[in-house]
Design an enzyme around this catalytic site. Structure first.
Site, short mmCIF file in Angstrom:
data_model
loop_
_atom_site.label_atom_id
_atom_site.label_comp_id
_atom_site.label_asym_id
_atom_site.label_seq_id
_atom_site.Cartn_x
_atom_site.Cartn_y
_atom_site.Cartn_z
N TYR A 182 0.82 -1.21 0.00
CA TYR A 182 0.00 0.00 0.00
C TYR A 182 0.85 1.26 0.00
CZ TYR A 182 -3.72 -3.28 1.36
OH TYR A 182 -4.60 -4.33 1.41
N HIS A 221 0.21 -11.95 1.16
CA HIS A 221 -0.69 -11.11 0.39
C HIS A 221 -1.31 -11.84 -0.80
CE1 HIS A 221 -1.38 -6.54 -0.39
NE2 HIS A 221 -2.43 -7.24 -0.76
N SER A 268 -12.59 -5.24 0.29
CA SER A 268 -13.51 -4.61 -0.66
C SER A 268 -14.95 -5.01 -0.36
CB SER A 268 -13.15 -4.98 -2.11
OG SER A 268 -11.86 -4.54 -2.44
N LEU A 270 -17.55 -3.39 0.22
CA LEU A 270 -18.58 -2.57 -0.42
C LEU A 270 -18.59 -2.74 -1.92
CD1 LEU A 270 -18.22 0.67 1.73
CD2 LEU A 270 -19.83 -1.22 2.03
N GLY A 271 -17.70 -3.60 -2.43
CA GLY A 271 -17.74 -3.94 -3.85
C GLY A 271 -16.95 -3.02 -4.74
N LYS A 299 -12.90 0.90 3.33
CA LYS A 299 -12.07 2.11 3.27
C LYS A 299 -12.98 3.32 3.17
CE LYS A 299 -9.27 4.56 -0.17
NZ LYS A 299 -10.39 5.39 -0.67
#
Length: 355
Positions: free
Chosen positions: A79, A141, A248, A250-251, A302
């Site tokens: 990141y 990862h 992810s 929330l897509g 996020k």
């Protein structure tokens, strides 16, 4: 990490083996945690994902999140903002908002450090950037080993081996996952990590790892949202005592700006989700995150907007009905946004890990 044990709510996923615990929270009625099998550590079910958070705003984002009630932070070498995460954590601790023991910090081993001799040095580099003596969770990862790039050449090294090559591409390395995992296991007695796990593994890879591991993975982190529900993988992990984290959750949102998804791919706009949200008087994001929690796993959404940070934590004052869960189950499309078998082709490579 105190808390009184309660069962997974509503019997919604009867095969889930994780135990949820209620602990005090400053921003919602009760935060819940997943108790990890080996260490008995309690991982908050809602964390803040730090992927794609700009370095210049990361420290403030972390501090704001802690003020909002977050205690779980999902970081990674790749990141590129772990030093800034560390700065935010130090500020919060110095201001007396939180202690290190109240935090849950995850980091991840990047693909270029899979060779056993590089695993612990990579973890120590993350710890140095984060300003921590240990992480609560150290994850592999991707199930992909890339050619080693020394720290002094480029950090984080990202996907492409040599960006200045005539045809920049991803170069792989012949490193077995079992040898990488054995090196990760050494982080536990060394006191560098309290728990270890994997990301982006399927059931076959998990089964193989379980057959050879001295210390089985405590956590599996994979892409999970209403359009990519992976029920068999979630069930398999639960049957083997592996806690699950959905990234992810929330897509499509994080992928639209990367050209990896369109606005029409967002489950938050789906009529089923919108209808449930309207009936319950909550946001579409809260419905999707509550759905994940009721499935028995943790999520790391996020957001940098204060109102969204608070909303994403406020999941424990309402519950989805069985009919809601059944309706959301029909939305599964097997739609994956983070797929190296797709995006690697933009780097002159082909790196499928999902069939």
């Amino acid at each position: 990490r105190p808390g009184a044990a309660i069962p997974v709510v509503g019997g919604l996923v009867p095969h889930m083996l994780a135990i949820l615990l209620a602990v005090p929270s400053t921003s919602c009625s009760a935060m819940q945690t997943l108790t990890l099998r080996s260490s008995k550590d309690q991982m908050p079910v809602v964390g803040l994902g730090l992927w794609k958070v700009p370095r210049e705003t990361t420290a403030d984002a972390v501090l704001d999140a802690i003020k909002a009630g977050y205690r779980h932070f999902d970081c990674a070498c790749d990141y590129g903002n772990e030093a800034e995460v560390g700065a935010g954590l130090r500020r919060a601790i110095a201001e007396g908002l939180v202690t290190r023991e109240q935090l849950w910090v995850t980091t991840k081993l990047w693909n270029t450090y899979h060779a056993p001799e590089h695993v612990l040095p990579a973890l120590r580099r993350s710890l140095s950037d984060l300003g921590l003596e240990y992480v609560d969770l150290f994850l592999m990862h991707f199930p992909l080993a890339q050619r080693f790039v020394p720290f002094e050449v480029r950090y984080p090294p990202e996907w492409v081996y040599d960006p200045d090559a005539p045809t920049p591409t991803v170069e792989l390395a012949p490193v077995p996952l079992a040898s990488t995992w054995a090196a990760m296991e050494e982080a536990l007695p060394a006191g560098l990590a309290r728990n270890i796990g994997v990301c982006n593994f399927n059931t076959a890879l998990l089964r193989d790892l379980l057959a050879s591991a001295t210390q089985p993975p405590s956590v599996l982190q994979v892409e999970l949202h209403p359009y990519n529900q992976q029920p068999k993988l979630v069930r398999f992990a639960a049957q083997h005592g592996i806690a699950v984290t959905g990234f992810s959750p929330l897509g499509a949102g994080s992928y639209v700006e990367l050209g990896m998804a369109g606005e029409q791919d967002s489950a938050l706009r789906d009529p089923v989700i919108q209808s449930i949200a309207e009936r319950l008087g909550v946001s579409a994001a809260q419905v999707v995150l509550r759905w994940a929690v009721q499935r028995g796993y943790s999520v790391v959404p996020k957001s940098s907007r204060p109102e969204r940070l608070a909303q994403n934590l406020d999941l424990f004052g309402f519950e989805l009905a069985p009919d809601d869960l059944a309706a959301i189950a029909t939305l599964d499309r097997g739609k994956r946004f983070n797929d190296p078998g797709v995006f690697s082709e933009g780097m002159n490579a082909f790196l499928p890990i999902y069939d």
